[in-house]
Write an enzyme that holds these catalytic residues in place. Structure first.
Site, PDB file in Angstrom:
ATOM      1  N   ALA A  31       5.826 -12.666 -10.737  1.00  0.00           N
ATOM      2  CA  ALA A  31       5.933 -14.110  -9.721  1.00  0.00           C
ATOM      3  C   ALA A  31       6.954 -13.679  -8.814  1.00  0.00           C
ATOM      4  CB  ALA A  31       6.358 -15.081 -10.792  1.00  0.00           C
ATOM      5  N   CYS A  67      -5.361  -6.296   2.743  1.00  0.00           N
ATOM      6  CA  CYS A  67      -6.343  -6.512   2.070  1.00  0.00           C
ATOM      7  C   CYS A  67      -6.681  -7.689   1.363  1.00  0.00           C
ATOM      8  CB  CYS A  67      -6.550  -5.074   0.994  1.00  0.00           C
ATOM      9  SG  CYS A  67      -6.760  -3.650   1.927  1.00  0.00           S
TER      10      CYS A  67
HETATM   11  C1  UDX Z   1      -4.546  -3.720  -2.860  1.00  0.00           C
HETATM   12  C2  UDX Z   1      -5.197  -3.356  -3.851  1.00  0.00           C
HETATM   13  O1  UDX Z   1      -4.301  -3.111  -4.997  1.00  0.00           O
HETATM   14  C3  UDX Z   1      -5.847  -2.001  -3.675  1.00  0.00           C
HETATM   15  O2  UDX Z   1      -6.594  -1.508  -4.902  1.00  0.00           O
HETATM   16  C4  UDX Z   1      -7.088  -2.105  -2.598  1.00  0.00           C
HETATM   17  O3  UDX Z   1      -7.462  -0.928  -2.139  1.00  0.00           O
HETATM   18  C5  UDX Z   1      -6.154  -2.591  -1.146  1.00  0.00           C
HETATM   19  O4  UDX Z   1      -5.462  -3.849  -1.705  1.00  0.00           O
HETATM   20  P1  UDX Z   1      -2.324  -3.190  -1.454  1.00  0.00           P
HETATM   21  O5  UDX Z   1      -2.648  -4.099  -0.270  1.00  0.00           O
HETATM   22  O6  UDX Z   1      -1.719  -1.562  -1.225  1.00  0.00           O
HETATM   23  O7  UDX Z   1      -3.516  -2.826  -2.386  1.00  0.00           O
HETATM   24  O8  UDX Z   1      -1.296  -3.633  -2.446  1.00  0.00           O
HETATM   25  P2  UDX Z   1      -0.996  -4.111  -3.913  1.00  0.00           P
HETATM   26  O9  UDX Z   1      -0.193  -3.099  -4.519  1.00  0.00           O
HETATM   27  O10 UDX Z   1      -2.267  -4.549  -4.401  1.00  0.00           O
HETATM   28  O11 UDX Z   1       0.020  -5.512  -3.780  1.00  0.00           O
HETATM   29  C6  UDX Z   1      -0.458  -6.550  -3.029  1.00  0.00           C
HETATM   30  C7  UDX Z   1       0.289  -7.640  -2.791  1.00  0.00           C
HETATM   31  O12 UDX Z   1       0.675  -8.366  -4.100  1.00  0.00           O
HETATM   32  C8  UDX Z   1       1.698  -7.280  -2.218  1.00  0.00           C
HETATM   33  O13 UDX Z   1       2.223  -8.061  -1.351  1.00  0.00           O
HETATM   34  C9  UDX Z   1       2.720  -7.561  -3.756  1.00  0.00           C
HETATM   35  O14 UDX Z   1       4.036  -7.559  -3.362  1.00  0.00           O
HETATM   36  C10 UDX Z   1       2.032  -8.566  -4.213  1.00  0.00           C
HETATM   37  N1  UDX Z   1       2.180  -8.427  -5.707  1.00  0.00           N
HETATM   38  C11 UDX Z   1       1.586  -7.455  -6.659  1.00  0.00           C
HETATM   39  C12 UDX Z   1       2.962  -9.640  -6.511  1.00  0.00           C
HETATM   40  O15 UDX Z   1       3.233 -10.449  -5.619  1.00  0.00           O
HETATM   41  N2  UDX Z   1       2.874  -9.444  -7.700  1.00  0.00           N
HETATM   42  C13 UDX Z   1       2.545  -8.520  -8.398  1.00  0.00           C
HETATM   43  O16 UDX Z   1       2.739  -8.575  -9.672  1.00  0.00           O
HETATM   44  C14 UDX Z   1       1.881  -7.373  -7.864  1.00  0.00           C
END
Ligand code: UDX
Length: 437
Positions: A256, A264
């Site tokens: 959280a 993406c």
């Molecule tokens: C995402 C997908 O994971 C990937 O498979 C796809 O190809 C492109 O989109 P990415 O955008 O690089 O990848 O980031 P990701 O690691 O998925 O994190 C996305 C967002 O979620 C970030 O802002 C991260 O801070 C947030 N996040 C992630 C959370 O807030 N909580 C979590 O538990 C995990």
């Protein structure tokens, strides 16, 4: 193999470099001469760990080059499409103009028997129309959809060693031929046992958006739990640990905090909903609207925590924002919760100083009104509140005792729930997490 990669942004530049690293002969093609020139000098305009090294190595050994000339793709056996599919201006749907423009520019150079493999994230149904467009120019060329799941920050290893490979194949004999070509491209990962799902166009297109919708939903679920935890005095971090031990749930993507951003997840769930509306399935994906509302509410909640910590007034108070990128190990600020919160706090009258090791140039181009510094010590010097919004290692490992000697007020807002509340409290800080009692 001889490969071309059309579109050398995040996806394409990384894909081209990684394919060369795997031993293929690769030409990357982009319409932007500045981007092409920078890539040919191994100086990508984006920050991605490990990318410069593999660019350097493969530009030097001659397996990789970049150009603006589509004719350079003429002898490639497989052409990857990696152009962007951004959100349309003023609409939720994806803008497919770059995909169609790329196919139209490439099609005259696609040899009979060659394959175009789409990697861009597209609304379901796009591959079928791309195939029809291609066949009009080159009836003996083939199309497959081969979605990309790379995560920013670990994009190089995700591309070289993906956790799964998906082929959306055309019907009939073309399907077998396309599959054989892709098997050759990915021979290293396949022989290492990487799972392969071979399917039709529609399933392959949906796999990508469904995966991103699921991840976004998981994050918003735990953020909704953080609201309940905040209202009841529970601790969402312990809650996530406890439910995460259930293998059916899993602990990953249950952190959280400020919520999801980036190039993406936000745009893909909006485009998925827009496509569902077109298909008459608007109600089916209504929940994604709620997923997004929860996500955006987190930014408001964190801003409100700062206001609360300063007894209702931000005007003229010095706030240090730690982190601007949407996630660590990235300079990407697209839809970044961190940057959004910084702008909100500035708008409420705070004197905001933002730190980030990589994302300042991108953030400053969008929001020149904020103050920036790469050095965390400069940002916290004289601050009354620290707000951690991107969990870079150097912020997670901040020494609360040392930080206490630099600031004017010992208040820390942990917008990613990554600090040890007890350690900070022991050093005299008032600690606020997100749903962390
Ligand atoms: C995402 C997908 O994971 C990937 O498979 C796809 O190809 C492109 O989109 P990415 O955008 O690089 O990848 O980031 P990701 O690691 O998925 O994190 C996305 C967002 O979620 C970030 O802002 C991260 O801070 C947030 N996040 C992630 C959370 O807030 N909580 C979590 O538990 C995990």
């Amino acid at each position: 193999m001889r490969l071309s990669v059309i579109g050398c942004g995040y996806l394409g530049a990384v894909h081209a470099a990684c394919m060369a690293e795997l031993g293929h002969d690769v030409v990357g093609i982009d319409v932007d001469p500045t981007k092409v020139a920078a890539l040919n000098l191994a100086q990508p305009t984006l920050y991605e760990p490990g990318l410069v090294e593999i660019l350097q190595r493969n530009l030097t050994n001659g397996r990789l080059r970049f150009t603006t000339d589509f004719a350079a793709a003429a002898d490639a056996q497989v052409h990857f499409l990696g152009v962007g599919t951004p959100q349309k201006r003023g609409e939720q749907a994806a803008d497919l103009s770059y995909v169609y423009a790329a196919v139209d520019s490439l099609a005259p150079y696609v040899a009979p028997g060659a394959l175009i493999a789409g990697k861009s994230t597209v609304p379901v149904g796009t591959a079928a129309s791309v195939e029809a467009r291609l066949k009009q120019v080159q009836p003996e060329a083939m199309l497959a959809w081969n979605p990309e799941f790379l995560r920013e920050g670990v994009a190089v290893s995700d591309t070289i060693s993906p956790d799964r490979i998906v082929y959306g194949l055309p019907a009939g004999p073309d399907g077998e031929k396309a599959r054989a070509l892709l098997d050759q491209v990915y021979s290293q990962a396949l022989s290492a046992g990487t799972p392969l799902v071979a399917t039709d166009f529609a399933t392959a297109e949906l796999v990508k958006v469904a995966a991103n919708a699921f991840l976004a939903t998981k994050i918003s679920f735990i953020n909704a739990m953080s609201e309940v935890a905040a209202a009841t005095g529970a601790d969402v971090t312990k809650l996530a640990d406890a439910i995460g031990y259930d293998e059916r749930i899993g602990r990953k993507f249950l952190n959280a905090g400020a919520g999801f951003g980036g190039g993406c997840l936000p745009k893909d769930i909006r485009a998925f909903r827009a496509r569902a509306e077109e298909l008459g399935l608007g109600d089916t994906l209504t929940f994604l609207k709620e997923v997004e509302s929860i996500n955006l509410r987190q930014r408001v909640r964190i801003s409100e925590l700062v206001v609360e910590a300063l007894d209702g007034h931000l005007m003229g108070h010095r706030v240090a924002v730690l982190g601007l990128a949407f996630k660590p190990e990235s300079d990407d600020v697209r839809d970044s919760p961190a940057l959004d919160v910084a702008v909100r706090l500035h708008g409420l009258g705070a004197d905001v100083v933002c730190a980030d090791p990589k994302a300042i140039a991108n953030a400053a181009a969008l929001h020149p009104q904020l103050s920036y510094t790469e050095e965390v010590t400069d940002a916290i010097d004289g601050a009354e509140v620290l707000v951690l919004l991107t969990e870079w290692k150097q912020y997670r490992e901040l020494d609360p005792a040392l930080a206490a000697t630099k600031v004017r007020g010992r208040i820390v807002i942990d917008g990613r729930n990554v600090l040890d509340p007890e350690a900070w409290r022991r050093a005299g800080w008032r600690y606020y997490g997100v749903g962390r009692n």
